[in-house]
Every structure is written in structure tokens, then in C-alpha cells.
Design a protein around this motif. Structure first.
Motif, PDB file in Angstrom:
ATOM      1  N   GLU A 152     -31.439  11.736 -35.309  1.00 46.91           N
ATOM      2  CA  GLU A 152     -30.648  12.328 -34.226  1.00 46.91           C
ATOM      3  C   GLU A 152     -30.755  13.854 -34.194  1.00 46.91           C
ATOM      4  O   GLU A 152     -30.345  14.494 -33.218  1.00 46.91           O
ATOM      5  N   HIS A 153     -31.293  14.466 -35.249  1.00 49.00           N
ATOM      6  CA  HIS A 153     -31.441  15.922 -35.293  1.00 49.00           C
ATOM      7  C   HIS A 153     -32.853  16.381 -34.945  1.00 49.00           C
ATOM      8  O   HIS A 153     -33.092  17.586 -34.809  1.00 49.00           O
ATOM      9  N   ARG A 154     -33.775  15.449 -34.824  1.00 46.00           N
ATOM     10  CA  ARG A 154     -35.177  15.824 -34.629  1.00 46.00           C
ATOM     11  C   ARG A 154     -35.367  16.669 -33.358  1.00 46.00           C
ATOM     12  O   ARG A 154     -36.050  17.697 -33.374  1.00 46.00           O
ATOM     13  N   GLY A 155     -34.754  16.253 -32.271  1.00 48.52           N
ATOM     14  CA  GLY A 155     -34.948  16.958 -31.015  1.00 48.52           C
ATOM     15  C   GLY A 155     -34.403  18.374 -31.048  1.00 48.52           C
ATOM     16  O   GLY A 155     -35.083  19.328 -30.661  1.00 48.52           O
ATOM     17  N   ILE A 156     -33.164  18.529 -31.538  1.00 43.45           N
ATOM     18  CA  ILE A 156     -32.555  19.850 -31.537  1.00 43.45           C
ATOM     19  C   ILE A 156     -33.246  20.773 -32.530  1.00 43.45           C
ATOM     20  O   ILE A 156     -33.447  21.966 -32.266  1.00 43.45           O
ATOM     21  N   ARG A 157     -33.648  20.250 -33.688  1.00 39.04           N
ATOM     22  CA  ARG A 157     -34.347  21.090 -34.674  1.00 39.04           C
ATOM     23  C   ARG A 157     -35.705  21.526 -34.127  1.00 39.04           C
ATOM     24  O   ARG A 157     -36.146  22.657 -34.341  1.00 39.04           O
ATOM     25  N   SER A 158     -36.379  20.616 -33.414  1.00 38.75           N
ATOM     26  CA  SER A 158     -37.669  20.966 -32.813  1.00 38.75           C
ATOM     27  C   SER A 158     -37.497  22.054 -31.754  1.00 38.75           C
ATOM     28  O   SER A 158     -38.277  23.011 -31.688  1.00 38.75           O
ATOM     29  N   ALA A 159     -36.476  21.889 -30.923  1.00 41.43           N
ATOM     30  CA  ALA A 159     -36.242  22.877 -29.869  1.00 41.43           C
ATOM     31  C   ALA A 159     -35.945  24.247 -30.458  1.00 41.43           C
ATOM     32  O   ALA A 159     -36.475  25.266 -29.992  1.00 41.43           O
ATOM     33  N   TRP A 160     -35.117  24.287 -31.500  1.00 41.93           N
ATOM     34  CA  TRP A 160     -34.792  25.576 -32.107  1.00 41.93           C
ATOM     35  C   TRP A 160     -36.008  26.186 -32.801  1.00 41.93           C
ATOM     36  O   TRP A 160     -36.155  27.419 -32.849  1.00 41.93           O
ATOM     37  N   ALA A 161     -36.873  25.350 -33.351  1.00 40.98           N
ATOM     38  CA  ALA A 161     -38.089  25.881 -33.965  1.00 40.98           C
ATOM     39  C   ALA A 161     -38.970  26.561 -32.922  1.00 40.98           C
ATOM     40  O   ALA A 161     -39.519  27.652 -33.152  1.00 40.98           O
ATOM     41  N   LEU A 162     -39.103  25.944 -31.756  1.00 43.40           N
ATOM     42  CA  LEU A 162     -39.899  26.547 -30.689  1.00 43.40           C
ATOM     43  C   LEU A 162     -39.264  27.852 -30.199  1.00 43.40           C
ATOM     44  O   LEU A 162     -39.959  28.847 -29.957  1.00 43.40           O
ATOM     45  N   ILE A 163     -37.944  27.850 -30.086  1.00 41.48           N
ATOM     46  CA  ILE A 163     -37.258  29.077 -29.692  1.00 41.48           C
ATOM     47  C   ILE A 163     -37.427  30.152 -30.760  1.00 41.48           C
ATOM     48  O   ILE A 163     -37.627  31.334 -30.460  1.00 41.48           O
ATOM     49  N   GLY A 164     -37.365  29.729 -32.033  1.00 44.09           N
ATOM     50  CA  GLY A 164     -37.566  30.675 -33.121  1.00 44.09           C
ATOM     51  C   GLY A 164     -38.934  31.327 -33.068  1.00 44.09           C
ATOM     52  O   GLY A 164     -39.069  32.545 -33.254  1.00 44.09           O
ATOM     53  N   GLU A 165     -39.967  30.522 -32.800  1.00 40.41           N
ATOM     54  CA  GLU A 165     -41.316  31.075 -32.671  1.00 40.41           C
ATOM     55  C   GLU A 165     -41.393  32.081 -31.525  1.00 40.41           C
ATOM     56  O   GLU A 165     -41.997  33.159 -31.664  1.00 40.41           O
ATOM     57  N   TRP A 166     -40.777  31.725 -30.406  1.00 45.27           N
ATOM     58  CA  TRP A 166     -40.806  32.619 -29.238  1.00 45.27           C
ATOM     59  C   TRP A 166     -40.085  33.927 -29.546  1.00 45.27           C
ATOM     60  O   TRP A 166     -40.570  35.013 -29.217  1.00 45.27           O
TER      61      TRP A 166
END
Length: 625
Positions: free
Chosen positions: A23-37
Motif C-alpha cells: 500500500e506504500h509502493r505508489g506514494i513512495r515511488s511518487a515521492w522518489a520521483l519528486i525528490g529527483e526533480w
């Protein structure tokens, strides 16, 4: 979103407590992409208009964007509203998954309910960058010739570790020596992004961003620091006690040369191993159910190497509170090897955590391998316009030889204050010896308590700031419109003359100074009369009684009315009648055999004025004078 999170972001060594519930995979992935940006923007890789795919490609140095899928790959972040420099400064806060919030906004429901609950539950709030730099800067002095390892046992999004990386004189060594632990699974990833951005700015040439990210990520663990100790096997606190070497075996003795933290301020969460906290933290473990932050101070000491130093920022409680476990913690700190210092910060006009987070704070620093000393600072005040004053170096004085230390820690910083404090406590009589009875009663009902003997009473307000709220006549407050039901302390004395002399002593600059250096800068406690010296000869008592009556005759003509929630509180400031206060201070000097009146007047002016460049300074000075 087709993103292989484990392949990209899982730490490159085991034992760090990494988990990824579905259940955390989506939100953690999204934050990782935002972190890279955000990292790519912070280091000037683009102008704020790049897509997530562009930033992802840059971060991983290849064609990783092809794995994102069209729904994400073409996403362009909103137009830049700030500069890359500002994004860099704010990066730890931008990477907090909860919405931007402060303690006050949490209390006033200005954030989404689920985020408000999450913040209250975690007890975690932002550490301002200048606070982190101040604390880390202290730990870097004097420069060490030995390898320096850092740990933050409540690292959050890495504000302290970033400061350590930025300020360390040996950048290459520092990047390999930064360790952190946090109970939030996202904290390790956020901190790795923050450190990667700092590393890229400090050293643009070299390894790719993702390589730097993984280098930092391997020293960041997800675990419950409350259960960090010398007992192994608790799965990083998930099941019970654990050792830091379970996560970081290269730290052979489990000790670090630098420990820095802003611990959470929350009640002890339910945990199956709570009953073992006293084994891990024998000083605070069984006493900190209402607030776990003292446990983190004891933990920081246990993680500290023999010649190391630590710095922890907390509310002011470790300096002033008489509630367990704070007296026990003070005693524990006082027994520490080396120098222990308490920097103390008021909450007004400005506060250490900013205008919107009005807390009084203390920064506790322990430096081992140096001469033993226990020092404090005055309760510092500053305005937001001159915030740098909060961090200016002040003279300090060792208070370890003063009466009742460490159970009572006077907040002083000069030798004359040290001498005056010692003289006050050596005096044979205290104002408390005169007090026949103390009652907590609203001033509106004070007359009914002992109407026929009001002339033998002094009312002391429950809080203070620039003066103690003192009243000699409840009928005067009634006629001036006082209707607050907050209780005041009614102090009863043997005679009206004693009450007038007691009023003068409490209104003196010495009385106010003793309240300020022994208390929290806001509340008045029942102990105050036991700190104030009292005369033993009739002549001095008569002199003070006459001055007290003269002061009250003036003060009663200048009521100060404040309104809170529709209720009026009437007080009678005494500090504006400088000539009478000067005479009282002179009589107190003679009583004690001191020469402190002039210094106390200068001290009080600095305290009240705060900003000597303010347009209000002349007005305030006229009131003081």
C-alpha cells in the motif's frame, strides 16, 4: 506507475530495516520521483520546467524514464515559483510527506486532518536551518584530528546531517561518516536526496547522482531509536531492544564522535517492549511516559564516544522543570565527563523555531575530553529582524558550585550574576519565612477569602514577562475592571508592614532577576519566595515597607488591562517607576552587602528593550527610567 522501486531505491546492503508494504509502493515511488526533480532543480540542472522523466533520466544517467510509463513520463512540474537556491535551502522541508505545517497550525486545524494526526503522533516538526548550522558548528569546534562520525537518531529529512556535510572541513571524509536512524520509512530516502543535493553542490564533478544517493542511503536505517541500547536482537526496535551495530556493523563499538538531534516531543507510544525501557535507559526509561524526548538525551549520551560531543535541541524543560524525569536527567548530565552547557531561548519577541512556533527551548551540548564544567546562558531574547542575535556567542560561567545545582539550574552568564546568586542563597533569611499562608484564588474572590486582613496580603499573578504582576489591594483591581477567573497566589503575612516590605522585595529588580534566572521566563511558582532574601533587622524592614507603600501608591494609578477571550486581567506594572525601584534596589544592596543595583538595572534594560535599534527604544527607555 511502472516503477521497480526495490531495484532502484532499496539500500545496497541489508540490515537497515527496509520494508515496502504494497500500500506504500505508489506514494513512495511518487515521492522518489519528486525528490529527483527537486534535487535536479536545486543543483541548477534545469530552470524548474523539466518533466519528471527529464529529472529521472538525469538522476540515473540513462534511459530509466522509459520505465515510467506515459502517464508519468510526460508530467511537467508547475512553473518555478522560486529560485534553485531557495529550493536547495528548503529541500528537507519540501521532502516532508506531510503538508507544510507548524505546531500552531496543527493545533488550529489548518492542515488536513490525517496529516494533523500524523504530525501529532510523530511529534516531529521542522528544525530551522540556522538552528542546525548553529548546533553543528559548535560540534566542529575545536577541529578534531581524529576521524569524525556523525549520527542523528531522529534524523527526519536530514537537516542536521546536511549541515554536518556542508560545514565539515573534510568533505570527502564527512560524506562517508554520516549516519541516521528514523522510525519513518520514508525518512531514509528523503535524507539521501537532501544529502545528494548538498554533495553535488559541494563537489559537482564525480559520481552520478544515483551513486551518491546510494552511498548516503547505506548509512540510514529505519528503526525505533527508543529501543537503541546494548541488547541485541530486536529487529531495529520493531520487536524490542537492539544495537546500533545491527544496522552499522562497521561502527565496531557502537559509538560516534558526534551526536546531534531534535527529538520528537510525544507521549510514549504503546509498544510490547516498553517494560524494558528502564533496562536500556535507566535514568529516564521508566519516567518519560508523558514525553519521550528526555530518553533521546540519555540515548545520545550512550552513543557518544569518549572524546566526542553531542548537541540536542529540546523545549526548556530539561533546564527548568521539576517534573520527572527532568531533575534526574539534569543530574545525569551533570555527572557526565567533560563540559555540559545549556543554551536557553525565550519564545518572545521571536522564537527559535520561528514566529509561528512559540516554544521556549534549550540546546544541550556535551563535550567529552575537556575540563568538567556545567554552564548555562541567560534566557535569550531577540526580534525576528535581528534573529542572528539568538546565536551570538555569549560569555558563560560555570554554575556547578552554586547551591541546589543541578536540581535547580540558574540561567546566568556572567561572574557578577554568579556572585550575586551565591550571596542570595547564603543569606540567612528568605521571604518564604515571612509567608504565613499561600492560597491560589481568583482575584475576583480574593476579598472573600480574608476580607478583614487584606492589608496583610500580596497577590502574585501566575505568569510574568517584563515585571511580576503584584497587587496589594483586591478592591483596586475590582474597581479597575478585573474579572478574570485565573487564580493568583495570595501570600499572607504577619502584618501590613511586612506585606508592604514583601511587595517591595518582589518588585525589586533582584526579585524579578531571581524569578527570571530560576524559572521558565513565564510562570511564577510557589518556590519564588524561598529564593528571595529578606531582611532580619527592623530598620531595613521599615525602610522597605515605606518604599513598598510609596510604590503601590504610584502603581495603582497606572493599571494595565489586557483582554483574553472576553475576560479582563488588570495588573499594575512597577518597572515604570524607576526612581522608587532604584531606592528599593539600594536598600536590598545594603541588606546583602552587595553592589548589584546598577548592574541589575542594566540587565533589566537589555532584557526589556531587546532590539536597541528598534524605533520603540526611546519609548521603552523612558518607561524603564
Amino acid at each position: 506507475m511502472e516503477l521497480d522501486f526495490e531495484r532502484l531505491y532499496a539500500p545496497q546492503r541489508t540490515g537497515l530495516g527496509f520494508t515496502l508494504p504494497s500500500e506504500h509502493r505508489g506514494i513512495r515511488s511518487a515521492w522518489a520521483l519528486i525528490g529527483e526533480w527537486l534535487v535536479s532543480y536545486a543543483v541548477g540542472q534545469h530552470d524548474g520546467h523539466a518533466s519528471l522523466a527529464d529529472a529521472h533520466d538525469w538522476f540515473w544517467g540513462g534511459e530509466e524514464s522509459s520505465r515510467l510509463g506515459p502517464a508519468v513520463a510526460d508530467v511537467v512540474m508547475p512553473g518555478a515559483i522560486t529560485s534553485s537556491r531557495e529550493v536547495h535551502a528548503l529541500l528537507p522541508y519540501l521532502l516532508d510527506p506531510a503538508s507544510v505545517a507548524t505546531r500552531r497550525s496543527v493545533i488550529r486545524d489548518r492542515v488536513a486532518p490525517h496529516e494533523r494526526v500524523a504530525r501529532k503522533k510523530s511529534g516531529a516538526y521542522y528544525t530551522p536551518g540556522d538552528v542546525a548550522a548553529h548546533m553543528v558548528g559548535h560540534l566542529l569546534m575545536p577541529a578534531s584530528t581524529r576521524p569524525t562520525t556523525w549520527i542523528d537518531p531522529a534524523q527526519g529529512s536530514g537537516v542536521f546531517l546536511r549541515a554536518a556535510l556542508a560545514l565539515s572541513p573534510d568533505h570527502e571524509a564527512a560524506r562517508e561518516a554520516l549516519y541516521g536512524v528514523d522510525i519513518d520509512p520514508f525518512a531514509a530516502e528523503a535524507t539521501a536526496f537532501v544529502l545528494t543535493a548538498e554533495d553535488l553542490l559541494l563537489c559537482p564533478d564525480g559520481a552520478a547522482p544515483y551513486e551518491r544517493w546510494h552511498r548516503f542511503r547505506r548509512n540510514l536505517a529505519t528503526g525505533n531509536s527508543l529501543f537503541l541500547g546494548q541488547i541485541a536482537g530486536g529487529l531495529l526496535g520493531a520487536k524490542g531492544p537492539w544495537r546500533i551495530t545491527e544496522a552499522f556493523p562497521e561502527v565496531l563499538d557502537g559509538k560516534f564522535s558526534r551526536v546531534v538531534a531534535n527529538p520528537p516531543y510525544i507521549k510514549l507510544p504503546n509498544h510490547p517492549a516498553n517494560a524494558r525501557l528502564h533496562e536500556i535507559h535507566p535514568v529516564t526509561g521508566s519516567l518519560a511516559s508523558a514525553d519521550v524526548s528526555p530518553i533521546f538525551v540519555e540515548l545520545a549520551l550512550s552513543l557518544l564516544a569518549d572524546l566526542g560531543s553531542l548537541s540536542v535541541v529540546m523545549p526548556l524543560s530539561p533546564v527548568v522543570s521539576s517534573r520527572s524525569p527532568f531533575p534526574q536527567l539534569r543530574s545525569h548530565l551533570a555527572r557526565s565527563d567533560g563540559r555540559v552547557s545549556f543554551e536557553c531561548f525565550d519564545r518572545v519577541p521571536d522564537a527559535l523555531f520561528g514566529d509561528d512556533i512559540k516554544t521556549r527551548n534549550a540546546i544541550i551540548t556535551v563535550t567529552r575530553g575537556t575540563a568538567s564544567a556545567l554552564t548555562t546562558t541567560p534566557l535569550r531574547r531577540w526580534t525576528s529582524r535581528r534573529r542572528s542575535l539568538a546565536f551570538e556567542a555569549e560569555s558563560t560561567v560555570d554554575v556547578s558550585d552554586l547551591p541546589q545545582v543541578p536540581l535547580l539550574l540558574p540561567k546566568i552568564g556572567t561572574t557578577w550574576e554568579h556572585a550575586l546568586y551565591k550571596t542570595c542563597f547564603a543569606h540567612p533569611a528568605r521571604l518564604a519565612n515571612w509567608v504565613l499562608r499561600r492560597q491560589a484564588v481568583p482575584l475576583t474572590r480574593a476579598r472573600s477569602v480574608d476580607n478583614s486582613h487584606w492589608s496583610r496580603m500580596v497577590a502574585l499573578a501566575p505568569t510574568a514577562y517584563n515585571f511580576l504582576g503584584l497587587t496589594r489591594d483586591a478592591t483596586q483591581a475590582d474597581s479597575d475592571g478585573h474579572d478574570s477567573e485565573n487564580p493568583v497566589a495570595l501570600l499572607s503575612f504577619g502584618s501590613a508592614r511586612e506585606a508592604s516590605a514583601a511587595y517591595a522585595l518582589l518588585a525589586s529588580r533582584l526579585g524579578f532577576w531571581l524569578w527570571h534566572v530560576t524559572g521558565d521566563g513565564f510562570h511564577t511558582t510557589a518556590k519564588l519566595p524561598s529564593y528571595v532574601p529578606a531582611p532580619t533587622d527592623g530598620e531595613t524592614i521599615e525602610r522597605l515597607a515605606n518604599l513598598g507603600e510609596e510604590l503601590w501608591a504610584s502603581a495603582r494609578t497606572r493599571p494595565l488591562v489586557s483582554v483574553n477571550r472576553g475576560k479582563r486581567t488588570v495588573s499594575y506594572p512597577t518597572w515604570i517607576f524607576g526612581e522608587v525601584i532604584d531606592q528599593i534596589d539600594g536598600a536590598v544592596d545594603i541588606m546583602l552587602g552587595t553592589d548589584a543595583a546598577g548592574r541589575l538595572a542594566e540587565w533589566h534594560e537589555r532584557l526589556v528593550v531587546v532590539d536597541h535599534e528598534s524605533e520603540r527604544i526611546e519609548k521603552v527607555k523612558r518607561k524603564i527610567g
